[in-house]
Design a protein around this motif. Structure first.
Motif, PDB file in Angstrom:
ATOM      1  N   ASP A  33       9.217   6.191   8.840  1.00  0.00           N
ATOM      2  CA  ASP A  33       8.805   4.835   9.175  1.00  0.00           C
ATOM      3  C   ASP A  33       7.816   4.899  10.338  1.00  0.00           C
ATOM      4  O   ASP A  33       8.079   5.533  11.347  1.00  0.00           O
ATOM      5  CB  ASP A  33      10.053   4.043   9.595  1.00  0.00           C
ATOM      6  N   LEU A  34       6.686   4.225  10.156  1.00  0.00           N
ATOM      7  CA  LEU A  34       5.659   4.272  11.208  1.00  0.00           C
ATOM      8  C   LEU A  34       6.174   3.715  12.519  1.00  0.00           C
ATOM      9  O   LEU A  34       5.706   4.089  13.592  1.00  0.00           O
ATOM     10  CB  LEU A  34       4.443   3.455  10.771  1.00  0.00           C
TER      11      LEU A  34
ATOM     12  N   ALA B 106       0.820  -1.215   0.000  1.00  0.00           N
ATOM     13  CA  ALA B 106       0.000   0.000   0.000  1.00  0.00           C
ATOM     14  C   ALA B 106       0.853   1.263   0.000  1.00  0.00           C
ATOM     15  O   ALA B 106       0.325   2.375  -0.099  1.00  0.00           O
ATOM     16  CB  ALA B 106      -0.915   0.004   1.211  1.00  0.00           C
ATOM     17  N   GLY B 107       2.162   1.108   0.148  1.00  0.00           N
ATOM     18  CA  GLY B 107       3.051   2.275   0.146  1.00  0.00           C
ATOM     19  C   GLY B 107       3.241   2.870   1.528  1.00  0.00           C
ATOM     20  O   GLY B 107       3.812   3.953   1.670  1.00  0.00           O
ATOM     21  N   ILE B 108       2.776   2.165   2.559  1.00  0.00           N
ATOM     22  CA  ILE B 108       2.929   2.693   3.921  1.00  0.00           C
ATOM     23  C   ILE B 108       4.331   2.388   4.443  1.00  0.00           C
ATOM     24  O   ILE B 108       4.979   3.224   5.057  1.00  0.00           O
ATOM     25  CB  ILE B 108       1.856   2.074   4.845  1.00  0.00           C
ATOM     26  N   LEU B 109       4.809   1.173   4.192  1.00  0.00           N
ATOM     27  CA  LEU B 109       6.160   0.786   4.611  1.00  0.00           C
ATOM     28  C   LEU B 109       7.038   0.648   3.371  1.00  0.00           C
ATOM     29  O   LEU B 109       6.563   0.187   2.331  1.00  0.00           O
ATOM     30  CB  LEU B 109       6.118  -0.557   5.354  1.00  0.00           C
ATOM     31  N   ARG B 110       8.280   1.052   3.512  1.00  0.00           N
ATOM     32  CA  ARG B 110       9.211   0.901   2.374  1.00  0.00           C
ATOM     33  C   ARG B 110       9.839  -0.482   2.449  1.00  0.00           C
ATOM     34  O   ARG B 110      10.233  -0.927   3.533  1.00  0.00           O
ATOM     35  CB  ARG B 110      10.318   1.945   2.457  1.00  0.00           C
TER      36      ARG B 110
ATOM     37  N   LEU C 278      -2.394   8.672   4.919  1.00  0.00           N
ATOM     38  CA  LEU C 278      -1.744   9.676   4.064  1.00  0.00           C
ATOM     39  C   LEU C 278      -0.763   9.036   3.077  1.00  0.00           C
ATOM     40  O   LEU C 278      -0.656   9.455   1.923  1.00  0.00           O
ATOM     41  CB  LEU C 278      -0.985  10.689   4.930  1.00  0.00           C
ATOM     42  N   LYS C 279      -0.030   8.033   3.565  1.00  0.00           N
ATOM     43  CA  LYS C 279       1.026   7.470   2.720  1.00  0.00           C
ATOM     44  C   LYS C 279       0.482   6.654   1.558  1.00  0.00           C
ATOM     45  O   LYS C 279       1.219   6.342   0.634  1.00  0.00           O
ATOM     46  CB  LYS C 279       1.982   6.633   3.573  1.00  0.00           C
ATOM     47  N   THR C 280      -0.803   6.302   1.619  1.00  0.00           N
ATOM     48  CA  THR C 280      -1.365   5.557   0.482  1.00  0.00           C
ATOM     49  C   THR C 280      -1.886   6.516  -0.607  1.00  0.00           C
ATOM     50  O   THR C 280      -2.247   6.073  -1.681  1.00  0.00           O
ATOM     51  CB  THR C 280      -2.535   4.654   0.937  1.00  0.00           C
ATOM     52  N   TRP C 281      -1.938   7.812  -0.310  1.00  0.00           N
ATOM     53  CA  TRP C 281      -2.502   8.761  -1.276  1.00  0.00           C
ATOM     54  C   TRP C 281      -1.487   9.087  -2.388  1.00  0.00           C
ATOM     55  O   TRP C 281      -0.293   9.268  -2.106  1.00  0.00           O
ATOM     56  CB  TRP C 281      -2.908  10.071  -0.583  1.00  0.00           C
ATOM     57  N   PRO C 282      -1.975   9.246  -3.608  1.00  0.00           N
ATOM     58  CA  PRO C 282      -1.056   9.564  -4.700  1.00  0.00           C
ATOM     59  C   PRO C 282      -0.757  11.061  -4.771  1.00  0.00           C
ATOM     60  O   PRO C 282      -1.176  11.755  -5.703  1.00  0.00           O
ATOM     61  CB  PRO C 282      -1.833   9.086  -5.937  1.00  0.00           C
ATOM     62  N   VAL C 283      -0.058  11.544  -3.770  1.00  0.00           N
ATOM     63  CA  VAL C 283       0.260  12.979  -3.693  1.00  0.00           C
ATOM     64  C   VAL C 283       1.768  13.114  -3.499  1.00  0.00           C
ATOM     65  O   VAL C 283       2.353  12.382  -2.690  1.00  0.00           O
ATOM     66  CB  VAL C 283      -0.475  13.645  -2.496  1.00  0.00           C
ATOM     67  N   ARG C 284       2.382  14.048  -4.221  1.00  0.00           N
ATOM     68  CA  ARG C 284       3.826  14.282  -4.071  1.00  0.00           C
ATOM     69  C   ARG C 284       4.138  14.639  -2.622  1.00  0.00           C
ATOM     70  O   ARG C 284       3.396  15.401  -1.991  1.00  0.00           O
ATOM     71  CB  ARG C 284       4.265  15.440  -4.967  1.00  0.00           C
TER      72      ARG C 284
ATOM     73  N   LEU D  91       3.564   7.647  -7.262  1.00  0.00           N
ATOM     74  CA  LEU D  91       2.280   8.306  -7.530  1.00  0.00           C
ATOM     75  C   LEU D  91       1.435   7.496  -8.502  1.00  0.00           C
ATOM     76  O   LEU D  91       0.235   7.293  -8.283  1.00  0.00           O
ATOM     77  CB  LEU D  91       2.488   9.721  -8.066  1.00  0.00           C
TER      78      LEU D  91
ATOM     79  N   LYS E 237       0.226   4.310  -6.740  1.00  0.00           N
ATOM     80  CA  LYS E 237      -0.810   4.543  -5.726  1.00  0.00           C
ATOM     81  C   LYS E 237      -2.153   4.915  -6.342  1.00  0.00           C
ATOM     82  O   LYS E 237      -3.203   4.640  -5.767  1.00  0.00           O
ATOM     83  CB  LYS E 237      -0.347   5.625  -4.743  1.00  0.00           C
ATOM     84  N   LYS E 238      -2.107   5.558  -7.519  1.00  0.00           N
ATOM     85  CA  LYS E 238      -3.358   5.945  -8.182  1.00  0.00           C
ATOM     86  C   LYS E 238      -4.183   4.711  -8.533  1.00  0.00           C
ATOM     87  O   LYS E 238      -5.407   4.768  -8.652  1.00  0.00           O
ATOM     88  CB  LYS E 238      -3.040   6.704  -9.481  1.00  0.00           C
TER      89      LYS E 238
ATOM     90  N   TYR F 267      -7.844  11.492  -5.709  1.00  0.00           N
ATOM     91  CA  TYR F 267      -7.678  10.495  -6.764  1.00  0.00           C
ATOM     92  C   TYR F 267      -8.283  10.960  -8.092  1.00  0.00           C
ATOM     93  O   TYR F 267      -8.365  10.177  -9.033  1.00  0.00           O
ATOM     94  CB  TYR F 267      -8.297   9.165  -6.349  1.00  0.00           C
TER      95      TYR F 267
ATOM     96  N   GLU G  24       8.858  10.513   2.506  1.00  0.00           N
ATOM     97  CA  GLU G  24       8.838   9.198   1.850  1.00  0.00           C
ATOM     98  C   GLU G  24       9.481   8.135   2.734  1.00  0.00           C
ATOM     99  O   GLU G  24       9.021   7.005   2.781  1.00  0.00           O
ATOM    100  CB  GLU G  24       9.616   9.265   0.517  1.00  0.00           C
ATOM    101  N   ARG G  25      10.539   8.537   3.428  1.00  0.00           N
ATOM    102  CA  ARG G  25      11.306   7.564   4.225  1.00  0.00           C
ATOM    103  C   ARG G  25      10.714   7.311   5.593  1.00  0.00           C
ATOM    104  O   ARG G  25      11.019   6.318   6.229  1.00  0.00           O
ATOM    105  CB  ARG G  25      12.741   8.077   4.420  1.00  0.00           C
TER     106      ARG G  25
END
Lengths: 252, 575
Positions: B567-568, A53-57, B400-406, A75, A78-79, A107, B564-565
């Protein structure tokens, strides 16, 4: 492939040293396919979903959504993605309708009004549009999270325990919703401890244990595996045998 | 139950201490603990050592007259006793409880269904509250201005008796309140008894005070003598006895008078405990009400209200504005439009009244000073206090981190609403201060200076506000573990130290980031000074704000990778 996972690993730094939650995981999910991700607690399912989901790298490996890498091209990836977590995290000051509106804006959903109205009806949220999350039950909040995920045209849907907190009618509706989205062409990865749900809706299953993939295939393929022949065709028996809990279960 | 209760308390205390000590393995907590400990040492204990060594300045200062010291010492227990009586009355009037019946979730789950009497549960809570009360008593003993260690212990013991009695008594009030809702006539009679007794006590003391102060006191000593008359003679002295008995150990001489006072104070404490244990019949109702209230507080720290019309959000546009819309909606749901309109109306009315009265000073000076203070607050302190940005959204990072926003757009979006809001507040307050300048804080400034300074301030305000917000949000992204989530308020030496380090760091970065703008702005001001006079501060301020704006924009871009980096697992977790 809508979803591609290649040699994915994720390590956490803890006070007692590094801990590998997922180790060298690879699999794919096609459009229109529903894949069940199962495993005992601590197997790495949620870490996998949260990374997708892009939450964890990811610590290493590649995660791609419709060919877009989640690290290099986040981006675009995620879209095309919708993640429905097991714990509904909502903005406590936004109403149900405003959550959907915010998602539509982020979105860039064109036919928001139509999609939103249909979803509210489909997920039985009618009459709750102006409610704040604090005024909703656990099951209702879960439905809002799912509505936020479905309001956009995602090609890949990730569900983490989607039935938590739902009543029997809600469970049936959710099951139908998931199947309907797959029929429309979405790739679905569903993590759940409810093996009967996985057995019912998934066309394929991936079993994880201690961060590693220990089985991957359709029910028929798994039942036909030589090392699992004794388990029979029940997913529960296959799961117990693959994860080495079958003897423990027999003893109890 | 007693041994089980002690077991729970000791295990909880030991485990809490263990968790705190284990956390010190992580540098962020260790550094915080060292700084926090140093702060406490230099704030309290170093002062104690100085006091013990004898402060020459203090010794040299003029001492109060002996007769006055003696009068204060004689009247003090009575004055404190009167205050305690007033607090007791307020305890009945205000919806306040001692927290003794505020059972934790685990206590409700395990102890309520257990075969434990209501009295046993009360004793458990009473024992459990002792750690906090002992800590408060020790703090009271430490901060008391005294040179002797023994006298600190004496004050600590006296405070412990006083605090314990207060805690138990307020619990008794909660129980009595629950009984007042009963339909049983006998229960109701018992419930009304303490209230009637207290009312009678208040009436007696009230009459005695009215008699003693029928004529205005001639001075401070006379005032003390009259209070002494109320507290030591007649019926009022009997009514006030338990309150004075609790206060007396704080002021009694060592040894016999003190020991006697402590004995009597302990007697009052025991009597209060006995009263509460006797009146435990309404325990369930009171505990349920308080638990419900506590639960509501826990899950609903901030209460939001939905209004008929919400802020509109366009279907398309830059994501920064969607973030600003989200934060603005939150702010409006906390304060409410009506409250804002009412506040604006009050400010407007006060300003207009001030303008009308401006020629004579008076109110205009007060309103002008108030506006100036608001203005300063909005620009200097509010960016730290108003956390409707990344500091609060760290809680929602998973969404927030799942949203496609820069990432840079997320950071800018988080800054936008608090920056605009604080700038608007600063501007409104500055205009009010300017309008009332003649009677207010700028009374001695010339018109050209007033107008130029006001305009320069208006230009500087957004630069300073956005720069601070950028620094706070940068701290949240770069050191998420150091930022309390949402409405959390972490406790302990490590948390205190972390807060101090963050505060110092933010101010240091702000000063450093302001230097380039300040230098260029000063050069511009100097260049135009001869030609434009006071108005030269305006181009100087413009240049300063432009430099700050560029810095803020660069900072949001630079913070993108940090977002971006992030970490939760690094985000501050509750203990």
């Amino acid at each position: 492939m809508a979803l591609t996972v290649e040699h994915f690993s994720r390590t956490y730094a803890t006070a007692s040293g590094a801990f590998t939650a997922v180790d060298d995981l690879s699999f794919t999910v096609d459009n229109g396919e529903i894949v069940g991700l199962i495993g005992p607690n601590g197997a790495g399912k949620t870490t996998t979903l949260r990374s997708l989901a892009g939450i964890l790298r990811p610590s290493s490996g590649r995660l791609r959504i419709d060919g877009h890498d989640l690290v290099d091209d986040p981006l675009e990836a995620k879209k095309r993605l919708a993640f429905m977590p097991d714990e509904p995290h909502l903005f406590e000051y936004l109403t149900v309708a405003e959550h959907l509106q915010l998602m539509a804006r982020l979105y860039a959903v064109d036919d928001f009004a139509r999609r939103s109205a249909a979803l509210v009806d489909e997920l039985e949220l009618t009459g709750k549009e102006q409610s704040l999350p604090g005024e909703l039950s656990r099951g209702m909040r879960q439905k809002v999270v799912i509505a936020c995920g479905l309001v956009r045209n995602a090609t890949t849907l990730l569900f983490d325990e989607p039935l938590t907190g739902l009543d029997p009618i809600g469970i049936r509706r959710m099951r139908n919703t998931i199947v309907a989205r797959a029929r429309e062409g979405a790739a679905i990865l569903l993590s759940s401890h409810l093996l009967h749900l996985v057995e019912e809706v998934c066309s394929r299953v991936i079993i994880m244990d201690r961060g590693r993939k220990v089985a991957d295939g359709t029910f028929v393929e798994l039942a036909a595996r030589a090392d699992l022949a004794a388990a029979g065709s029940s997913l529960e028996q296959i799961f117990l045998q693959v994860t080495g809990h079958d003897r423990e279960a027999a003893r109890s | 139950m007693f041994s089980a209760s002690l077991y729970v308390i000791l295990c909880s205390a030991r485990n809490r201490l263990r968790v705190r000590l284990r956390r010190l393995r992580e540098p962020r907590y260790l550094i915080g603990a060292v700084v926090g400990a140093a702060y406490v040492y230099f704030s309290f204990f170093a002062r104690l050592r100085m006091a013990r060594g004898g402060n020459p300045r203090r010794r040299g200062s003029a001492a109060a007259p002996l007769y006055l010291v003696s009068a204060v010492r004689t009247a003090a227990p009575g004055v404190v006793g009167l205050a305690l009586l007033a607090m007791t009355a307020l305890g009945w009037l205000l919806p306040f409880d001692s927290g003794l019946l505020e059972f934790s979730d685990a206590e409700i789950q395990f102890l309520f269904p257990a075969p434990v009497s209501r009295r046993g549960l009360l004793i458990h809570r009473l024992l459990r509250s002792q750690l906090g009360l002992l800590f408060s008593s020790v703090i009271a003993g430490v901060v008391v201005p005294s040179a002797s260690g023994v006298s600190r212990v004496r004050v600590g013991v006296a405070m412990w008796l006083l605090l314990t009695t207060g805690k138990v008594y307020f619990t008794g009030i909660s129980l009595a309140r629950a009984r007042l809702a009963s339909r049983d006539a006998k229960v109701l009679r018992v419930a009304w008894l303490p209230l009637v007794t207290l009312t009678a006590a208040l009436a007696i003391v009230g009459v005695a005070i009215a008699r003693a102060f029928s004529t205005p006191p001639t001075g401070f000593q006379d005032l003390l003598i009259r209070v002494g008359t109320v507290t030591t003679s007649g019926l009022s002295s009997i009514v006030l006895w338990p309150f004075i008995a609790l206060a007396r150990p704080l002021f009694a001489e060592w040894a016999a008078p003190y020991l006697m006072a402590v004995g009597l104070s302990a007697l009052v404490t025991l009597a209060t405990v006995a009263w509460v244990l006797q009146s435990d019949a309404a325990f369930e109702d009171a505990a349920a009400t308080i638990a419900q209230r506590a639960q509501q507080r826990k899950h609903d720290t901030v209460r939001y209200r939905v209004r008929a019309s919400a802020l509109p959000l366009a279907a398309h546009g830059r994501p920064e504005f969607a973030f600003a819309w989200k934060a603005a909606t939150e702010t409006l749901r906390i304060f409410g439009r009506q409250a804002i309109i009412r506040l604006a109306a009050i400010v407007f009315a006060l300003t207009m009244t001030g303008v009308v009265m401006g020629q004579r000073g008076g109110l205009s000076a007060v309103v002008g000073s108030l506006a100036l203070a608001t203005c300063m607050f909005a620009v200097i302190l509010a960016p730290q206090a108003l956390r409707v940005d990344m500091r609060e959204d760290l809680r929602h990072l998973e969404a927030l981190k799942t949203w496609p926003v820069r990432a840079a757009a997320v950071v800018r979006g988080e800054l936008l609403w608090p920056g605009v809001l604080l700038t608007a507040i600063a501007w409104i307050a500055a205009v009010v201060a300017e309008l009332l300048a003649a009677g207010g804080p700028f009374g001695r400034m010339s018109l050209s200076w007033r107008v130029s300074a006001g305009a320069a301030f208006g230009i500087l305000a957004p630069g300073l506000v956005f720069a601070q917000l950028a620094i706070h949000n940068a701290a949240a992204l770069l050191f998420p573990a150091w930022v309390p989530l949402g409405h959390q308020r972490p406790r302990g030496l490590d948390a205190l130290g972390q807060r101090l380090i963050m505060l110092f760091g933010v101010w240091l970065v702000l000063i450093v980031s302001a230097v380039p703008g300040a230098i260029v702005g000063a050069i511009v001001w100097f260049a135009f000074w001869r030609a434009f006079g006071p108005a030269a501060v305006i181009p100087g301020a413009l240049v300063f704000t432009a430099v700050m704006a560029v810095e803020v924009l660069l900072a949001t871009e630079a913070l993108g990778p940090a977002y971006e980096r992030i970490d939760l697992t690094g985000v501050e977790r509750p203990e």
